[in-house]
Design an enzyme around this catalytic site. Structure first.
Site, PDB file in Angstrom:
ATOM      1  N   ARG A 209     -20.874  10.285   2.719  1.00  0.00           N
ATOM      2  CA  ARG A 209     -20.145  10.016   1.459  1.00  0.00           C
ATOM      3  C   ARG A 209     -18.743  10.587   1.433  1.00  0.00           C
ATOM      4  O   ARG A 209     -18.199  10.880   0.371  1.00  0.00           O
ATOM      5  CB  ARG A 209     -20.920  10.553   0.257  1.00  0.00           C
TER       6      ARG A 209
ATOM      7  N   LYS B 179      -4.976   3.614   1.982  1.00  0.00           N
ATOM      8  CA  LYS B 179      -5.801   2.417   2.209  1.00  0.00           C
ATOM      9  C   LYS B 179      -6.429   2.491   3.593  1.00  0.00           C
ATOM     10  O   LYS B 179      -5.726   2.705   4.581  1.00  0.00           O
ATOM     11  CB  LYS B 179      -4.937   1.155   2.155  1.00  0.00           C
TER      12      LYS B 179
ATOM     13  N   GLU C 103       9.489  -3.395  10.083  1.00  0.00           N
ATOM     14  CA  GLU C 103       9.041  -2.739   8.843  1.00  0.00           C
ATOM     15  C   GLU C 103      10.091  -1.718   8.372  1.00  0.00           C
ATOM     16  O   GLU C 103      10.271  -1.508   7.179  1.00  0.00           O
ATOM     17  CB  GLU C 103       7.686  -2.046   9.039  1.00  0.00           C
TER      18      GLU C 103
ATOM     19  N   LYS D 114       7.944   4.834   1.147  1.00  0.00           N
ATOM     20  CA  LYS D 114       6.532   4.455   0.968  1.00  0.00           C
ATOM     21  C   LYS D 114       5.832   5.468   0.061  1.00  0.00           C
ATOM     22  O   LYS D 114       5.056   5.102  -0.821  1.00  0.00           O
ATOM     23  CB  LYS D 114       5.817   4.356   2.309  1.00  0.00           C
TER      24      LYS D 114
ATOM     25  N   ARG E 284       4.044  -1.328  -6.094  1.00  0.00           N
ATOM     26  CA  ARG E 284       3.620  -1.321  -4.685  1.00  0.00           C
ATOM     27  C   ARG E 284       3.768  -2.701  -4.045  1.00  0.00           C
ATOM     28  O   ARG E 284       3.903  -2.829  -2.836  1.00  0.00           O
ATOM     29  CB  ARG E 284       2.161  -0.810  -4.563  1.00  0.00           C
TER      30      ARG E 284
ATOM     31  N   HIS F   2       6.024 -10.446   3.814  1.00  0.00           N
ATOM     32  CA  HIS F   2       4.627 -10.496   4.237  1.00  0.00           C
ATOM     33  C   HIS F   2       3.903 -11.776   3.848  1.00  0.00           C
ATOM     34  O   HIS F   2       2.895 -12.119   4.454  1.00  0.00           O
ATOM     35  CB  HIS F   2       3.867  -9.271   3.722  1.00  0.00           C
TER      36      HIS F   2
ATOM     37  N   HIS G 170       2.149 -13.180   6.901  1.00  0.00           N
ATOM     38  CA  HIS G 170       0.694 -13.355   7.005  1.00  0.00           C
ATOM     39  C   HIS G 170       0.329 -14.800   7.319  1.00  0.00           C
ATOM     40  O   HIS G 170      -0.595 -15.057   8.090  1.00  0.00           O
ATOM     41  CB  HIS G 170       0.005 -12.920   5.711  1.00  0.00           C
TER      42      HIS G 170
ATOM     43  N   HIS H  70       2.312  -8.118  14.218  1.00  0.00           N
ATOM     44  CA  HIS H  70       2.490  -8.218  12.769  1.00  0.00           C
ATOM     45  C   HIS H  70       3.967  -8.108  12.355  1.00  0.00           C
ATOM     46  O   HIS H  70       4.474  -8.935  11.588  1.00  0.00           O
ATOM     47  CB  HIS H  70       1.644  -7.138  12.105  1.00  0.00           C
TER      48      HIS H  70
END
Ligand SMILES: NC(=O)c1ccc[n+]([C@@H]2O[C@H](COP(=O)([O-])OP(=O)(O)OC[C@H]3O[C@@H](n4cnc5c(N)ncnc54)[C@H](O)[C@@H]3O)[C@@H](O)[C@H]2O)c1
Ligand SMILES: [Zn+2]
Length: 362
Positions: free
Chosen positions: A121, A143, A185, A227, A241, A248, A252, A265
């Protein structure tokens, strides 16, 4: 050079975690970890490729800590690899007090982060990012996750780290193409938030590409600051955000229509930034001179794999399946100047098609 420290706010409380950036951070890992984890038990998680490039350096900065390896690369970014990590963590005798120290790129950080978020957990996590993408982007913001057959990063969690320990000198073993791909980026941060950063990359690109450490530390710190500022204001991506998605939407789509095989990417994001810039320019929402500077800087990072054999219609169709479609409307981040953007839901498909055609897509 003293390391630079940046704080990231997390959760609704006043909790923070630090990003420490410096060219001797990997040599001082033991001391830095003692400071942030209070000397707890540690397990290093890395990949065969990263460990063969950097294992010796990491070991000398953090002696006596056991390590486990799992494959990285986008095709390994699925739950089966996370299960392998669970097995390895169990074998290593990980308990609730153990800190997972992940040394690797974005794929490994996301996967080991998910393993840390879920095993027992939740275990404490420290990122030691080893790619440009991981240093300026994926290690910051909490994330974590893996891909599902239905799409990228569909399985995930928020699991903020205890600390992010960033050493730009670890990038020296990165393949050239990976390094260059990460720079798109970096340019993204300049366009969305920082004219000084943009100018610094324009003027100092040769030094950055030569990985001159003083330059690299400064630029990576500036990206990290941006960031950190954005995710501190909006951890769960409901508002500001979203500006991080500049370039992108199309990026994508290009990755999807080429089945994630043609582009790194960042390279796809490079094309995406050109497309978004083209839309803004055509609308006269971006000064012509800024549009020219953005396109010129993106092009200097090249070469990128071509797009002139891909269909604009297929690419537009792929944007409809983007996660950023909210109530049927695609949200687009459009530059309005170098350092400023506008998020809009009113980009029409013909407008998008025109921009892609102007970039050479049939
Ligand atoms: N969590 C987030 O907020 C977030 C943000 C951006 C991207 N991401 C994720 O990051 C991933 C991309 O990360 P990436 O670009 O770092 O790719 P990656 O992790 O696949 O690394 C690229 C390659 O470089 C190798 N490598 C890494 N560091 C090295 C080093 N120092 N020396 C030699 N080889 C090295 C790796 O083994 C790999 O083969 C994507 O899966 C993306 O979804 C996540
Ligand atoms: Zn990206």
């Amino acid at each position: 050079m003293a390391p630079i420290q940046i704080r990231v706010r997390t959760g609704s409380s006043q909790a923070h975690y630090p990003i420490v950036i410096g060219s001797d951070v990997s040599a001082r890992l033991a001391e830095l970890l003692d400071r942030f984890d209070g000397g707890r038990r540690r397990l290093l998680v890395s990949s065969p490729r990263v460990w063969s490039a950097l294992g010796t350096r990491i070991r000398s900065g953090l002696p006596g800590v056991p390590h486990v390896l799992a494959p990285d690369g986008e095709q390994s970014k699925h739950l089966r690899t996370v299960v392998r990590l669970y097995d390895a963590m169990a074998r290593a005798g990980v308990d609730r007090g153990t800190v997972i120290v992940v040394v690797g790129g974005g794929v490994l950080g996301d996967m080991a982060g998910l393993a840390a978020a879920t095993w027992l957990r939740g275990l404490a996590l420290v990122h030691v990012p080893t790619t440009v993408v991981a240093q300026v982007d994926s290690a910051i913001g909490g994330k974590v996750g893996v891909n599902h057959a239905r799409g990228k990063n569909l399985i995930g969690a928020f699991h903020p780290p205890l600390a992010v320990l960033t050493d730009p000198s670890l990038l020296s073993t990165l393949p050239r193409r990976e390094f260059q791909a990460g720079l798109y980026e970096v340019v993204k941060y300049g366009v969305i938030a920082s004219p000084p950063l943009f100018r610094r990359v324009e003027r100092g690109l040769a030094a950055i590409e030569a990985q001159e450490l003083r330059m690299l530390v400064g630029v990576i710190a500036e990206c990290s600051r941006i960031k950190a500022r954005v995710v501190s204001a909006d951890e769960h991506e409901t508002g500001v955000r979203r500006i991080l998605n500049f370039g992108h939407t199309i990026g994508h789509a290009l990755e999807a229509v080429t089945e994630y095989r043609r582009f790194r990417h960042g390279e796809a994001v490079g094309w995406g930034m050109l497309a978004a810039t083209e839309i803004s320019r055509a609308r006269a929402e971006l000064p012509e001179s800024d549009a020219t500077r953005i396109a010129a800087l993106v092009d200097r990072l090249g070469p990128r794999p071509p797009i002139d054999d891909l269909s604009a219609a297929a690419c537009v169709a792929a944007t409809r399946r983007d996660k950023k479609v909210i109530r049927g409307r695609l949200h687009f981040v459009l530059p309005t100047a170098i350092g400023a953007t506008r998020i809009t839901a009113d980009v029409s498909e013909p407008e998008l098609t025109r921009a892609l055609r102007r970039l050479g897509m049939p």
